[in-house]
Design an enzyme around this catalytic site. Structure first.
Site, short mmCIF file in Angstrom:
data_model
loop_
_atom_site.label_atom_id
_atom_site.label_comp_id
_atom_site.label_asym_id
_atom_site.label_seq_id
_atom_site.Cartn_x
_atom_site.Cartn_y
_atom_site.Cartn_z
CD GLU A 262 -1.94 2.31 1.25
OE1 GLU A 262 -1.87 3.00 0.21
OE2 GLU A 262 -1.81 2.76 2.37
CB CYS A 296 -1.53 7.21 1.29
SG CYS A 296 -2.67 6.09 2.13
#
Length: 488
Positions: A262, A296
């Protein structure tokens, strides 16, 4: 280094100083060398953690591989539920630790504790749920009167988990909880910038009854120990959250092992000309500045229809100037520091570069050590570094577009593909965005970061390999599938 004025001083220890050790085989292993953990706001030492050697790493994998978890579903759920209850009771203590080592505001750290408790609760619920399937085989003319039964089993080897700094405890929980829920063994290496929260979380699980062999925690310099974490013969799967360059290094180094990556994001909030601009600008500033912009899935680009760009920008600037930032421990502040002075300097430099290339600074770009103000830029072009790369802080760059085709093209025109937020009331536009944006998530009338801890989460392109996180998906990826057939 003093976080606010940039001067070099002898470090003082904070009132809650924690001298920590590695967690291997249920023991606290002290090391010859240690790493200072520093409060980004005060410059004080919050604590120290051990610097693991290669020998420590190998010992951790030996212990993990030798452990054969036998916890029932009920026992796993009970451990996770007890840990959630303990954490909620200690919200103040745990959130203070997050704020002290990361500089995140108390508002953000208290919210993070709630999220961690949710992860534990969802993990407990999912541990009780058997998601196996039963298939009849007599479905075709040549079928037989048999059944196929599917089941999920723990991995044969050990899971390596490597976590980043931006959510010091929640990122850890999203690795550890699915591992516990599936009866796996894990070696965790948290970010060297915020290791104390990870050790706190591990101790909470041990207190709740987790067998020590199921979780080892190593702290140290990744330059010294990272390769062993990736290539040790006991490693079956590597789960990593962090930057793109390190993620690609892991993919190169891992060899014939499963990896779940990720990585970064460059997430847009797209505002169409029919949008409620007050609501859209609220989402814009919340998505940009919560967690000091260090997510993010933070709003990294605001793509705004040229017909409403002026009014939208005025609202964003006004709300940005009203956003309270400063001492992270002051509960009235909405934002604390970023992770360190080096990060703040990077944001300042990117904004200055954009202004030199024609962007207009409307608010912010003020820096004192690790303190960086919420910042708004307009007249930004897609090729500018501030929006071409992931700017991992509280910066709001505004890009205008003429129509939906151009908005989609700009959104898709980066190397990233994690998430997005859409502000429109036209269902035809919403469905086009849902279909045509090259991202893992499209949120209508929400920030790109909206999700619950249970649901699938992840991106494509440089944002990840497409494998999803979130409690349910992580549990699936942490298992081997097996089928069993019988004459029935």
């Amino acid at each position: 280094m003093n976080a606010r004025d940039g001067t070099t001083n002898a470090r003082k220890d904070s009132a809650g100083f924690r001298a920590e050790a590695l967690r291997i085989d249920g023991e606290r292993i002290r090391t010859e060398r240690h790493l200072d953990v520093v409060n980004p706001y005060t410059g004080e030492r919050v604590g120290t953690v051990g610097l693991a050697t290669i020998e420590h790493v190998r010992r951790a994998y030996e212990v993990a591989q030798a452990c054969v978890p036998t916890l029932s579903r009920y026992e796993r759920a009970a451990i996770l539920n007890r840990a959630a209850a303990l954490l909620r009771e200690r919200t103040e203590e745990a959130s203070n630790l997050i704020t002290a080592e990361s500089g995140l505001s108390k508002r953000d750290s208290v919210y993070e504790i709630g999220r961690v408790a949710d992860v534990l609760g969802f993990g407990a619920t999912e541990a009780l749920r058997d998601d196996g399937q039963v298939f009849s085989c007599d479905l075709t003319p040549h079928g037989k009167r048999r059944k196929v039964i599917t089941m999920r089993e723990p991995l044969l080897g050990v899971i390596t988990a490597i976590t980043p700094f931006n959510h010091p405890m929640n990122q850890v929980a999203h690795k550890v909880v699915p591992s516990v829920a599936t009866n796996n063994r894990m070696v965790l290496k948290p970010s060297e910038k915020v290791p104390l929260s990870a050790l706190y979380f591990a101790d909470l699980l041990y207190e709740a009854g987790l067998p020590s062999g199921m979780l080892q925690v190593l702290t140290g310099d990744p330059r010294e120990i990272a390769d062993e974490l990736l290539t040790n013969p006991s490693v079956d799967l590597i789960t990593f959250t962090g930057g793109v360059s390190i993620g690609k290094y892991i993919a190169h180094k891992a060899g014939y092992r499963r990896i779940v990556l990720e990585l970064g994001g460059n997430d847009p909030l797209i505002v169409m000309d029919d949008a409620d601009l007050d609501k859209a600008s609220d989402l814009a500033v919340q998505g940009s500045y919560k967690n000091s912009g260090q997510r993010c899935t933070a709003v990294k680009r605001m793509l705004v229809h040229e017909k409403v760009a002026h009014e939208f920008t005025e609202r964003v600037v006004a709300k940005t100037r009203a956003w309270r930032y400063g001492d992270p421990m002051d509960a009235t502040n909405e934002m604390g520091t970023v992770i360190d002075a080096a990060a703040a300097k990077l944001f300042e430099a990117r904004v200055e570069e954009a202004v030199a290339q024609g962007a207009r600074l409307l608010a912010g770009n003020k820096r004192e050590g690790a303190m960086y103000s919420p910042t708004v830029l307009d007249r930004v072009r897609p090729e500018m570094t501030v929006v071409r790369e992931e700017t991992f802080g509280p910066v709001s760059p505004i890009i205008t577009f003429k129509n939906i085709d151009e908005a989609i093209a700009i959104s898709n025109g980066t190397a990233f593909g994690l998430s997005s937020g859409i502000c429109t009331n036209r269902m035809d536009d919403a469905t086009r965005f849902a279909k045509e944006l090259n991202v893992g998530t499209v949120n209508l009338w929400q920030v790109p970061g909206y999700r619950i801890e249970l649901t699938p989460f992840g991106g494509i392109k440089d944002s990840g390999l497409g494998y999803k996180e979130g409690v349910q998906e992580a549990m699936k990826s942490f298992c081997n599938g097996k089928t069993f057939t019988m004459p029935w």
